[in-house]
Motif scaffolding. Structure first.
Motif, PDB file in Angstrom:
ATOM      1  N   ALA A  52       0.826  -1.209   0.000  1.00 34.99           N
ATOM      2  CA  ALA A  52       0.000   0.000   0.000  1.00 34.99           C
ATOM      3  C   ALA A  52       0.857   1.254   0.000  1.00 34.99           C
TER       4      ALA A  52
ATOM      5  N   PHE B 100      -4.682  -1.422  -5.176  1.00 30.67           N
ATOM      6  CA  PHE B 100      -3.255  -1.147  -5.378  1.00 30.67           C
ATOM      7  C   PHE B 100      -2.985  -0.622  -6.785  1.00 30.67           C
TER       8      PHE B 100
ATOM      9  N   PRO C  24      -4.409   3.427  -6.493  1.00 29.29           N
ATOM     10  CA  PRO C  24      -4.336   3.827  -5.078  1.00 29.29           C
ATOM     11  C   PRO C  24      -4.922   5.222  -4.851  1.00 29.29           C
TER      12      PRO C  24
END
Length: 511
Positions: free
Chosen positions: A91, A205, A208
């Motif tokens: 992340a 992801f 993001p």
């Protein structure tokens, strides 16, 4: 929302689908181990591919090195803790490449928490948000037209596939192996849920973003109303440029499979599967393939109408050229199939007509290519086909088809060659006087291999003699003269009559 939004969406969707397939291979029904580390590395590579500019700074190696160090616990052991560390590292890596990561640890921790809270819902939220914004901006979005554009390619594709199945026993065998009920039984609801969960997870992801608690669509949507595009008719969707392009891609793929099989078994001479003869392979394919070529020609005429948008598109024109070329190859294969079948069995009027018809179809396809290349009108194409048909029929007037059929059947019969199929004497006799030279050649051959007093030989001579007498009687009137009959009469005048000896007087009384 920028103009490059749609291409970026396509890249993300493609990457997401590939990651779902990889996750299914690595995790579904499998134990977790080094596969977790492999998947994390591939996910990181996908993030880099989506955001390549995130590695443009001078210390480009720091981010991948830090991520690799954070993923090493997965190599040591896959546990809830190592998975949590890997997710947090991925992340932070994704947010940093997207340019959304803060610099202070406290703010990074807050961003990480918000990211993980919003991650499960990011895909669904983005989907509905993009549709709403695209509708307000007048941009393309997923509509019924996107599905309807495949109706015509898939429908005609199934029709071609059915014709190929009727023409080619091998394709028919492949189709018979498809069990739709078995495929439906293999659809697992838990697996579908797994795919959706993985897609929602990796999407966070690949795109993001941090959650926004106040909608800001007003910054995206222009103040002035945007004019909606003109309404598109159903015909434009079903037979428009996009549908025709998809259809040509599907059709070329289907035709290439059939052409490859013909090249393997007909032209290449490769042995057919067990239980399948060349005669059956040839007989099954001749007429369905001609029907396929005619359907292809009709589609080309509709797809590339004079002055249409599709007729001016270079890619569509190249695909049409390729498809017509494959259709001509199919017609040639049909002619070869029919030739193989005739060689195994016999020639008839219908099979001769089929040869001529296939040649006309091939010529018509070539004329379609000429019409497209020369930008001619539909009237020109119709006139060219009519001239071709007229010239063919005119030439056929000078061909003695009855004699051709009789000579071929006699020369390739079991009685003459010792192989093949027995001669159909009833059909040979139905061909009329033109078959008499072939009949005479058969009798001459039989006289060398068969006893003169054998009933079969005597019957042949009797039939030949009665046919000759009947024909000569009909030709006594000058009104019956024709150049073909004149040539036949000259042949009969030169022919030495066959004399069947009468052995009844030489037989002994004891017999």
């Amino acid at each position: 929302m920028k103009a490059s939004l749609v291409p970026s969406h396509c890249r993300r969707v493609g990457a997401g689908i590939l990651l779902v397939a990889l996750a299914d291979f690595l995790f579904y029904g499998q134990p977790a181990g080094i596969s977790a580390f492999i998947f994390a590395i591939v996910l990181a590579a996908a993030v880099v591919a989506i955001h390549p500019t995130g590695l443009n700074d001078a210390r480009v190696w720091l981010k991948p090195a830090a991520l690799f160090a954070a993923l090493l616990p997965l190599v040591e052991n896959v546990s809830p803790l190592s998975v949590l560390v890997a997710i947090a590292a991925l992340a932070i890596f994704a947010l940093s490449l997207a340019g959304r990561l803060r610099t202070r640890p406290a703010r990074i921790a807050r961003q990480l928490g918000l990211f993980l809270l919003a991650a499960p819902f990011r895909f669904a939220r983005d989907f509905f948000r993009w549709r709403k914004v695209a509708r307000q901006l007048g941009r393309p979005r997923l509509r019924l037209a996107a599905i309807a554009v495949w109706v015509m390619p898939l429908t005609l594709g199934l029709a071609f596939l059915a014709l190929f199945g009727a023409a080619n026993p091998i394709i028919e065998h492949w189709l018979s192996l498809i069990d739709l009920y078995a495929l439906l039984d293999k659809i697992e609801l838990p697996r579908l849920i797994f795919w959706l969960v993985v897609l929602a997870g990796v999407w966070a992801f690949l795109r993001p973003r941090l959650p926004r608690f106040a909608p800001r669509l007003r910054r995206v949507v222009p103040a002035a109303p945007v004019a909606r595009p003109a309404r598109i008719s159903a015909e434009d969707v079903l037979f428009g440029k996009a549908a025709i392009l998809r259809a040509l891609i599907v059709f070329n793929a289907l035709f290439s499979v059939q052409s490859a099989l013909d090249a393997t078994y007909l032209w290449g001479g490769v042995a057919l599967p067990n239980g399948l003869t060349y005669a059956a392979y040839a007989h099954r394919g001749a007429y369905p393939l001609v029907a396929t070529a005619l359907l292809a020609a009709g589609f080309v005429l509709v797809a590339l109408r004079s002055g249409s948008e599709t007729s001016r598109d270079p890619l569509i024109r190249r695909l049409v050229y390729l498809w017509v070329a494959q259709s001509i190859v199919l017609v040639i294969s049909s002619i070869l199939r029919l030739d193989l079948y005739v060689g195994m069995y016999a020639l008839t009027y219908l099979r001769v007509a089929a040869f001529i018809w296939m040649g006309l179809v091939a010529a018509g396809l070539a004329l379609i290519v000429a019409r497209i290349a020369l930008a001619k009108s539909g009237e020109w194409l119709l006139s060219a086909n009519l001239l071709t048909l007229s010239a063919t029929l005119y030439v056929c007037c000078f061909v003695n088809f009855a004699a051709t059929i009789a000579n071929f059947n006699v020369d390739h019969s079991l009685e003459m060659t010792g192989q093949g199929v027995p001669l159909d004497f009833a059909y040979l006799h139905s061909l009329g006087p033109a078959a008499m030279p072939a009949f005479a050649r058969l009798i001459e051959h039989q006289s060398k291999t068969t006893a003169a007093d054998e009933p079969g030989y005597r019957a042949l001579v009797a039939v030949e003699k009665s046919d000759k007498v009947r024909y000569l009687a009909a030709q006594e009137s000058w009104r019956a003269w024709s150049f073909r009959d004149w040539r036949l009469l000259r042949y009969l005048d030169r022919q030495v009559p066959f004399v069947v000896p009468d052995n009844s007087q030489s037989q002994s009384p004891g017999r």
